[in-house]
Design a protein around this motif. Structure first.
Motif, mmCIF file in Angstrom:
data_model
loop_
_atom_site.group_PDB
_atom_site.id
_atom_site.type_symbol
_atom_site.label_atom_id
_atom_site.label_comp_id
_atom_site.label_asym_id
_atom_site.label_seq_id
_atom_site.Cartn_x
_atom_site.Cartn_y
_atom_site.Cartn_z
ATOM 1 N N TYR A 1 101.816 75.110 91.315
ATOM 2 C CA TYR A 1 102.055 75.778 90.042
ATOM 3 C C TYR A 1 102.001 77.309 90.143
ATOM 4 O O TYR A 1 102.874 77.982 89.578
ATOM 5 N N ASP B 1 106.291 65.238 86.483
ATOM 6 C CA ASP B 1 105.757 64.011 85.882
ATOM 7 C C ASP B 1 106.897 63.123 85.402
ATOM 8 O O ASP B 1 107.729 63.553 84.604
ATOM 9 N N GLN C 1 105.292 70.503 84.473
ATOM 10 C CA GLN C 1 105.052 69.060 84.503
ATOM 11 C C GLN C 1 106.286 68.271 84.101
ATOM 12 O O GLN C 1 106.420 67.098 84.456
ATOM 13 N N LYS D 1 102.516 75.400 82.235
ATOM 14 C CA LYS D 1 102.189 74.172 82.961
ATOM 15 C C LYS D 1 102.920 72.977 82.369
ATOM 16 O O LYS D 1 103.306 72.052 83.099
#
Length: 233
Positions: free
Chosen positions: A104, A133, A129, A125
């Protein structure tokens, strides 16, 4: 596979790539499609994913977005690509299957420096993600290192018979090393090592300078009129 799945169509909205154009997306709504094998089949039909959303451009009057995949087993680097590989020989390439804490900060620096004038600025973030994700398929993280410094990460989906490039970010100080191209060359190599047939690079858009770089890897195929057409140099 059966074609009797539930799909949805978005309302038209301003195109992110071509000025004065409107965009419309076909969305894979059916939950059964949200797993690796079905996603691989959907990619053959020109779909991609963003997070857990699987979509394909479905514009009324425009067909500029063309899904492109590299035939990795037959790939031959160009002279300039060979020079780039030679120039970056000092770098080490590592493969990870999990997100690391070091990713990150590198992503944040990349977005906030190189794309400070874009829609993704400032980095967050949650935004990061959205690339890492998903519940659809596993991912590979192709790391490029200069000695002990992580300088680039290419997020890559693992699908049947192929890998699919999702997003690449790198250290701004290494911009002159052509890490975007270098990362694609490494993705091609790893896809070949895994004995897969294709590396999907997303949508090639000739009229958009940020999206018309993907057709420089030969041979490749583009999806036009629902047929994959091979393009040799």
């Amino acid at each position: 596979m059966s074609s009797n799945y539930k799909l949805g169509i978005t309302k038209p909205f301003p195109c992110n790539y071509l000025p004065e154009q409107e965009e419309r997306l076909l969305i894979a709504v059916d939950e059964i499609l949200h797993e690796r094998d079905h996603y691989g089949w959907l990619m053959q039909q020109g779909f991609r994913r963003s997070g857990n959303d699987i979509y394909r451009p479905h514009c009324i009057a425009c067909h500029a977005c063309q899904s492109l995949r590299v035939l990795v087993q037959d790939f031959i680097p160009s002279k300039s690509q060979k020079r780039l590989l030679k120039r970056n020989e000092r770098f080490n390439v590592k493969l990870s299957k999990e997100v690391k804490e070091s990713y990150y900060p590198l992503y944040e620096q990349y977005i906030n420096t190189i794309h400070s004038d874009g829609s993704m600025f400032p980095a967050s973030k949650e935004q990061f993600q959205s690339f890492t994700d998903n519940e659809i398929t596993q991912q590979h993280y192709i790391e490029i290192w200069h000695d002990e410094v992580l300088i680039s990460v290419a997020i890559t989906d693992d699908i049947p018979n192929a890998l699919s490039a999702v997003y690449t970010f790198y250290h701004p100080n290494y911009r002159k090393h052509g890490l975007g191209v270098y990362s694609i060359l490494q993705q091609i190599e790893i896809t070949s090592q895994l004995k897969r047939q294709f590396l999907y690079l997303g949508y090639q858009i000739e009229g958009c300078s940020k999206m018309n770089y993907k057709n420089r890897y030969f041979p490749h195929q583009i999806l036009a009129e629902n047929q994959w057409q091979t393009v040799n140099k």
